[in-house]
Design a protein around this motif. Structure first.
Motif, PDB file in Angstrom:
ATOM      1  N   ARG A  75       0.828  -1.202   0.000  1.00 12.40           N
ATOM      2  CA  ARG A  75       0.000   0.000   0.000  1.00 12.40           C
ATOM      3  C   ARG A  75       0.867   1.260   0.000  1.00 12.40           C
ATOM      4  NH1 ARG A  75      -3.319  -1.593   3.367  1.00 12.40           N
ATOM      5  NH2 ARG A  75      -2.229  -0.975   5.273  1.00 12.40           N
ATOM      6  N   ALA A  76       1.922   1.273   0.813  1.00 12.01           N
ATOM      7  CA  ALA A  76       2.805   2.436   0.870  1.00 12.01           C
ATOM      8  C   ALA A  76       3.460   2.688  -0.485  1.00 12.01           C
ATOM      9  CB  ALA A  76       3.870   2.243   1.949  1.00 12.01           C
ATOM     10  N   ASP A  80       2.296   1.707  -3.447  1.00 14.87           N
ATOM     11  CA  ASP A  80       1.258   2.154  -4.387  1.00 14.87           C
ATOM     12  C   ASP A  80       1.055   3.664  -4.273  1.00 14.87           C
ATOM     13  OD1 ASP A  80       0.851  -0.389  -5.322  1.00 14.87           O
ATOM     14  OD2 ASP A  80      -0.904  -0.794  -4.053  1.00 14.87           O
ATOM     15  N   HIS A  81       0.976   4.161  -3.038  1.00 13.94           N
ATOM     16  CA  HIS A  81       0.782   5.595  -2.828  1.00 13.94           C
ATOM     17  C   HIS A  81       2.012   6.389  -3.276  1.00 13.94           C
ATOM     18  CE1 HIS A  81      -2.450   4.714   0.467  1.00 13.94           C
ATOM     19  NE2 HIS A  81      -2.900   4.533  -0.767  1.00 13.94           N
ATOM     20  N   TYR A  82       3.195   5.824  -3.053  1.00 17.39           N
ATOM     21  CA  TYR A  82       4.444   6.448  -3.519  1.00 17.39           C
ATOM     22  C   TYR A  82       4.406   6.626  -5.032  1.00 17.39           C
ATOM     23  CZ  TYR A  82       9.537   6.370  -4.659  1.00 17.39           C
ATOM     24  OH  TYR A  82      10.797   6.614  -5.159  1.00 17.39           O
ATOM     25  N   GLU A 111       1.776   6.694  -6.964  1.00 22.50           N
ATOM     26  CA  GLU A 111       0.719   7.632  -7.328  1.00 22.50           C
ATOM     27  C   GLU A 111       1.150   9.073  -7.087  1.00 22.50           C
ATOM     28  OE1 GLU A 111      -2.814   6.540  -5.232  1.00 22.50           O
ATOM     29  OE2 GLU A 111      -2.824   4.492  -6.051  1.00 22.50           O
ATOM     30  N   MET A 112       1.874   9.312  -5.999  1.00 21.73           N
ATOM     31  CA  MET A 112       2.297  10.680  -5.680  1.00 21.73           C
ATOM     32  C   MET A 112       3.307  11.230  -6.671  1.00 21.73           C
ATOM     33  SD  MET A 112       2.443  10.979  -1.514  1.00 21.73           S
ATOM     34  CE  MET A 112       3.413   9.501  -1.187  1.00 21.73           C
ATOM     35  N   ALA A 132       8.068  12.434  -1.728  1.00 20.12           N
ATOM     36  CA  ALA A 132       7.281  11.205  -1.833  1.00 20.12           C
ATOM     37  C   ALA A 132       7.945  10.047  -1.099  1.00 20.12           C
ATOM     38  CB  ALA A 132       7.071  10.844  -3.294  1.00 20.12           C
ATOM     39  N   ASN A 154       7.108   8.503   2.640  1.00 18.65           N
ATOM     40  CA  ASN A 154       5.995   7.610   2.928  1.00 18.65           C
ATOM     41  C   ASN A 154       6.393   6.141   2.862  1.00 18.65           C
ATOM     42  OD1 ASN A 154       3.147   7.453   3.526  1.00 18.65           O
ATOM     43  ND2 ASN A 154       2.854   6.592   1.478  1.00 18.65           N
TER      44      ASN A 154
END
Length: 306
Positions: A173-174, A176-178, A180-181, A195, A198
């Motif tokens: 999850r971390a 994935d967000h990285y 995306e950011m 980024a 995170n």
């Protein structure tokens, strides 16, 4: 897979290339040059370069001590003398440069050894790979009840499965967000240097680490010890194998006097003398605290049988 096909191709190319030299070479280390030795699930250690050998240690010692070493009949004997008497400078004549891939939390322990030159992969400039250290089930353990920085009994069954699920899911999850950011698909995208904050501590990083043999031995004495955290100990144990082939006389002396040896306090030595004289010495009569006595007895008794 600890290395990519592209990295392996580069290693193969480097190992195939050779040229004559007048510098001292260690045949054992020549065999290791550039080869990546896997550690943990995605990590590795490989030798990029080295300087010196056993002879470089004794050469430096004889320059320093001159006629004082004539009673030492051979290089191995001199190296053992130097190790035994804590003469560190001759060992500084040898250096090694390693390429290491390791989890960030292991790197944070490793960097505490501030006696090396380090250049780390830049997450400000580049994008980190989606690779995380996930412990094998046999290394999932509860907090030790006697050591605040150690492990206790293994986690088993449903609890172990729950922990592994958390580690895998949180890491994914971390990242994935990285991704995306920092994405630039129709958006400005967050700066990489922001980024990255995170990302979890189990993501892998890489660095070049150059150190002299004296300070490397200090690192190995602490990190190859049975009490060191498993995740850094396996790196130290892999490096030990390399050093043993690089400077066999020096490594054997190090193994004997440092890894396998013990340092006793004046109070502990007094207890040993009293025991040899036939006296029954207890913790109460030793003058030691309970913790000191426990460690002293562990030294005398040796490792417990499994």
């Amino acid at each position: 897979m600890p290395i990519t096909a592209e990295q392996q191709a580069q290693i193969d190319e480097e190992r195939a290339r050779s040229q004559p030299t007048r510098r001292a070479v260690a045949p054992g280390m020549e065999e290791h040059l550039y080869t990546a030795y896997p550690v943990l699930d995605h990590g590795f250690v490989r030798v990029i370069d080295y300087m010196g050998d056993d002879a470089a240690i004794t050469q430096a010692a004889r320059v320093s001590y001159g006629k004082g070493t004539k009673s030492v009949s051979n290089d191995e004997g001199l190296i053992r003398y130097l190790m035994r008497h804590w003469h560190s400078t001759p060992f500084e004549m040898c250096e090694i440069k390693l390429h290491v891939k390791l989890p960030v939390f292991v790197a944070r322990q490793w960097i505490r050894h501030r006696t090396a030159n380090v250049n780390e992969y830049s997450a400000r400039y580049s994008i980190l790979d989606r690779e995380f250290y996930i412990p094998a089930p046999e290394h999932l353990a509860a907090q030790s009840v006697v050591n605040n920085q150690g492990r206790g009994e293994l986690l088993e069954g449903a609890e172990a499965a729950r922990v592994l699920d958390y580690l895998k899911a949180d890491s994914a999850r971390a990242y994935d967000h990285y991704e995306e950011m920092i994405s630039d698909e129709g958006q400005a995208g967050l700066a990489r240097e922001l980024a990255r904050m995170n990302l979890p501590a189990n993501i892998y990083t890489q660095w070049y680490w150059k150190v002299d043999l004296h300070n490397l031995f200090h690192f190995l004495r602490l990190r190859a010890d049975a009490h060191a955290q498993y995740e850094i100990r396996v790196y130290a144990e892999e490096i030990c194998k390399l050093v043993a082939d690089w400077v066999p006389f020096a490594y054997t002396a190090f193994e004997d006097y440092r890894l396998g040896g013990a340092t006793l306090s004046d109070r502990a030595l007094d207890c040993v003398r009293r025991m040899l004289a036939g006296e029954e010495v207890t913790q109460e009569s030793s003058g030691m605290s309970k913790g000191e006595w426990r460690e002293f007895r562990a030294t005398l008794d040796g490792p417990a049988e499994a």
